[in-house]
Design a protein around this motif. Structure first.
Motif, PDB file in Angstrom:
ATOM      1  N   GLY A  26     -59.706  34.012  -0.247  1.00 29.45           N
ATOM      2  CA  GLY A  26     -61.160  34.624   0.966  1.00 29.45           C
ATOM      3  C   GLY A  26     -60.645  36.128   1.054  1.00 29.45           C
ATOM      4  O   GLY A  26     -60.070  36.354  -0.174  1.00 29.45           O
ATOM      5  N   ASP A  27     -61.643  37.061   1.389  1.00 33.70           N
ATOM      6  CA  ASP A  27     -62.658  38.596   0.763  1.00 33.70           C
ATOM      7  C   ASP A  27     -60.794  39.291   1.633  1.00 33.70           C
ATOM      8  O   ASP A  27     -60.049  39.335   2.487  1.00 33.70           O
ATOM      9  CB  ASP A  27     -63.515  38.360   1.443  1.00 33.70           C
ATOM     10  N   PRO A  42     -55.849  46.925  10.250  1.00 35.17           N
ATOM     11  CA  PRO A  42     -55.106  46.665   9.601  1.00 35.17           C
ATOM     12  C   PRO A  42     -54.717  46.448   8.097  1.00 35.17           C
ATOM     13  O   PRO A  42     -55.916  45.263   8.645  1.00 35.17           O
ATOM     14  CB  PRO A  42     -54.228  45.386  10.437  1.00 35.17           C
ATOM     15  N   ALA A  43     -54.313  46.297   7.304  1.00 34.75           N
ATOM     16  CA  ALA A  43     -54.543  45.791   5.864  1.00 34.75           C
ATOM     17  C   ALA A  43     -54.373  44.903   6.272  1.00 34.75           C
ATOM     18  O   ALA A  43     -55.783  44.670   4.651  1.00 34.75           O
ATOM     19  CB  ALA A  43     -53.773  46.563   5.132  1.00 34.75           C
ATOM     20  N   THR A  44     -53.925  43.456   6.902  1.00 37.10           N
ATOM     21  CA  THR A  44     -54.121  42.359   6.768  1.00 37.10           C
ATOM     22  C   THR A  44     -55.344  42.189   7.993  1.00 37.10           C
ATOM     23  O   THR A  44     -55.200  40.810   7.698  1.00 37.10           O
ATOM     24  CB  THR A  44     -52.967  41.958   6.663  1.00 37.10           C
ATOM     25  N   PRO A  48     -56.278  35.135   6.491  1.00 34.31           N
ATOM     26  CA  PRO A  48     -54.774  33.687   6.782  1.00 34.31           C
ATOM     27  C   PRO A  48     -54.093  33.739   5.708  1.00 34.31           C
ATOM     28  O   PRO A  48     -53.631  34.288   4.603  1.00 34.31           O
ATOM     29  CB  PRO A  48     -56.041  32.476   6.280  1.00 34.31           C
ATOM     30  N   PRO A  49     -52.594  33.876   5.754  1.00 34.14           N
ATOM     31  CA  PRO A  49     -51.292  34.183   5.528  1.00 34.14           C
ATOM     32  C   PRO A  49     -51.714  32.598   4.919  1.00 34.14           C
ATOM     33  O   PRO A  49     -50.661  31.974   5.659  1.00 34.14           O
ATOM     34  CB  PRO A  49     -50.374  34.273   6.509  1.00 34.14           C
ATOM     35  N   ALA A  54     -48.476  34.759   1.990  1.00 34.66           N
ATOM     36  CA  ALA A  54     -47.998  34.816   3.461  1.00 34.66           C
ATOM     37  C   ALA A  54     -46.377  35.589   2.762  1.00 34.66           C
ATOM     38  O   ALA A  54     -45.911  35.609   3.551  1.00 34.66           O
ATOM     39  CB  ALA A  54     -47.668  32.846   3.889  1.00 34.66           C
ATOM     40  N   ASP A  55     -45.856  35.112   1.616  1.00 34.31           N
ATOM     41  CA  ASP A  55     -44.735  35.747   1.234  1.00 34.31           C
ATOM     42  C   ASP A  55     -44.947  37.573   1.226  1.00 34.31           C
ATOM     43  O   ASP A  55     -43.641  37.617   1.373  1.00 34.31           O
ATOM     44  CB  ASP A  55     -44.256  35.288  -0.087  1.00 34.31           C
ATOM     45  N   ALA A  56     -45.879  37.868   1.192  1.00 33.86           N
ATOM     46  CA  ALA A  56     -46.289  38.893   0.846  1.00 33.86           C
ATOM     47  C   ALA A  56     -45.859  39.633   2.067  1.00 33.86           C
ATOM     48  O   ALA A  56     -46.428  39.282   3.245  1.00 33.86           O
ATOM     49  CB  ALA A  56     -47.576  39.954   0.405  1.00 33.86           C
ATOM     50  N   PRO A  57     -45.335  40.641   2.451  1.00 33.19           N
ATOM     51  CA  PRO A  57     -44.616  41.010   3.769  1.00 33.19           C
ATOM     52  C   PRO A  57     -45.637  41.715   4.469  1.00 33.19           C
ATOM     53  O   PRO A  57     -46.366  42.746   4.279  1.00 33.19           O
ATOM     54  CB  PRO A  57     -43.482  42.213   3.341  1.00 33.19           C
ATOM     55  N   ARG A  58     -46.389  42.058   5.876  1.00 32.63           N
ATOM     56  CA  ARG A  58     -47.590  42.229   6.376  1.00 32.63           C
ATOM     57  C   ARG A  58     -47.143  43.596   7.404  1.00 32.63           C
ATOM     58  O   ARG A  58     -45.857  44.080   7.506  1.00 32.63           O
ATOM     59  CB  ARG A  58     -48.247  41.813   7.027  1.00 32.63           C
ATOM     60  N   PRO A  59     -47.942  44.514   7.680  1.00 32.84           N
ATOM     61  CA  PRO A  59     -49.137  44.710   7.158  1.00 32.84           C
ATOM     62  C   PRO A  59     -49.045  44.901   5.519  1.00 32.84           C
ATOM     63  O   PRO A  59     -48.165  45.782   5.195  1.00 32.84           O
ATOM     64  CB  PRO A  59     -49.894  45.521   7.741  1.00 32.84           C
TER      65      PRO A  59
END
Ligand SMILES: [Zn+2]
Length: 250
Positions: A26-27, A42-44, A48-49, A54-59
């Motif tokens: 995704g973009d 929010p940066a995220t 979609p995780p 999905a492994d990268a901590p958010r945001p």
């Protein structure tokens, strides 16, 4: 889908990870700035995780990238999002730094106990963004001093190759003056081109840093968006973060 460019145990015991998103993820361009300014989103948002993302901590920290050499110091997840800067540095585990690109060079710098993520297009390279990021990394890392950053490992993500990067003669001459003749190349059809990887290698080599290059051309390879190829506003992201040192049993 997103692929892992590096997973490295740092001298501190933390593990640094570098992941690159692809079109299929995704973009990851920032949301509609008219809604509230890039710093307010929010940066995220809307990403979609899935998979490795999905492994990268958010945001994620998502800078307002302006092709300069300003470095943001990030002390918690998502901090400095929307700040005009082209590099981010952190010594905190669980903080994901993102760099959004569609031809420019995303670079992760892995130190002893801190990391940086850098947006290195030709203007940023000419402005010294890699030097600025290495200096900021040294300040946080504590374990090294002066211009020699030989303990740092650089991970260079996909970007446009000289095959597809026709470049104006005047700007190319300026970059040759800064980085040397090796940055001047030719496109597949024989036009003057800039070799961004060569410029990155020279800039890092002057500081004693060795780099691992992904080698994918964003214009040739349709796993990636390319502004030069299609004029797209879509972006892929490099994500870099550290996982905490594991407690040893007993
Ligand atoms: Zn190409």
């Amino acid at each position: 889908m997103a692929r892992e460019l590096a997973r490295r145990s740092l001298p501190s015991g933390q593990t640094a990870l570098v992941v690159m998103s692809e079109v299929a993820d995704g973009d990851v361009a920032p949301g509609d700035v008219a809604v509230g300014g890039p710093g307010r989103l929010p940066a995220t948002d809307g990403i979609p995780p899935a998979g490795l993302l999905a492994d990268a901590p958010r945001p994620w920290t998502a800078l307002d990238q302006v092709h300069g050499a300003t470095v943001a110091v990030v002390d918690r997840a998502g901090a400095a999002s929307g700040v005009p800067a082209d590099a981010a540095v952190t010594d905190r585990p669980g903080v994901a730094l993102s760099i959004r690109v569609a031809d420019c060079v995303p670079v992760a710098l892995l130190g002893g106990s801190a990391i940086a993520a850098v947006h290195a297009g030709w203007r940023g390279l000419a402005s010294g963004v890699l030097d600025a990021a290495l200096d900021a990394l040294a300040d946080l890392d504590g374990g090294w001093d002066g211009p020699d950053a030989g303990g740092v490992v650089a991970v260079v993500g996909p970007h446009i190759g000289p095959c597809c990067y026709e470049f104006g003669a005047d700007d190319l001459a300026d970059l040759v003056a800064t980085f040397g003749a090796e940055v001047a190349a030719e496109t597949v059809d024989g036009r003057p081109a800039l070799d961004l990887a060569a410029a990155v290698a020279v800039a890092l080599g002057r500081r004693g840093v060795t780099a691992a290059f992904d080698g994918t051309c964003t214009s040739c390879d349709d796993r990636h968006w390319s502004f030069r190829a299609t004029g797209t506003t879509c972006r892929q992201a490099m994500l870099a973060w550290m996982e905490p040192a594991r407690e040893t049993a007993g």
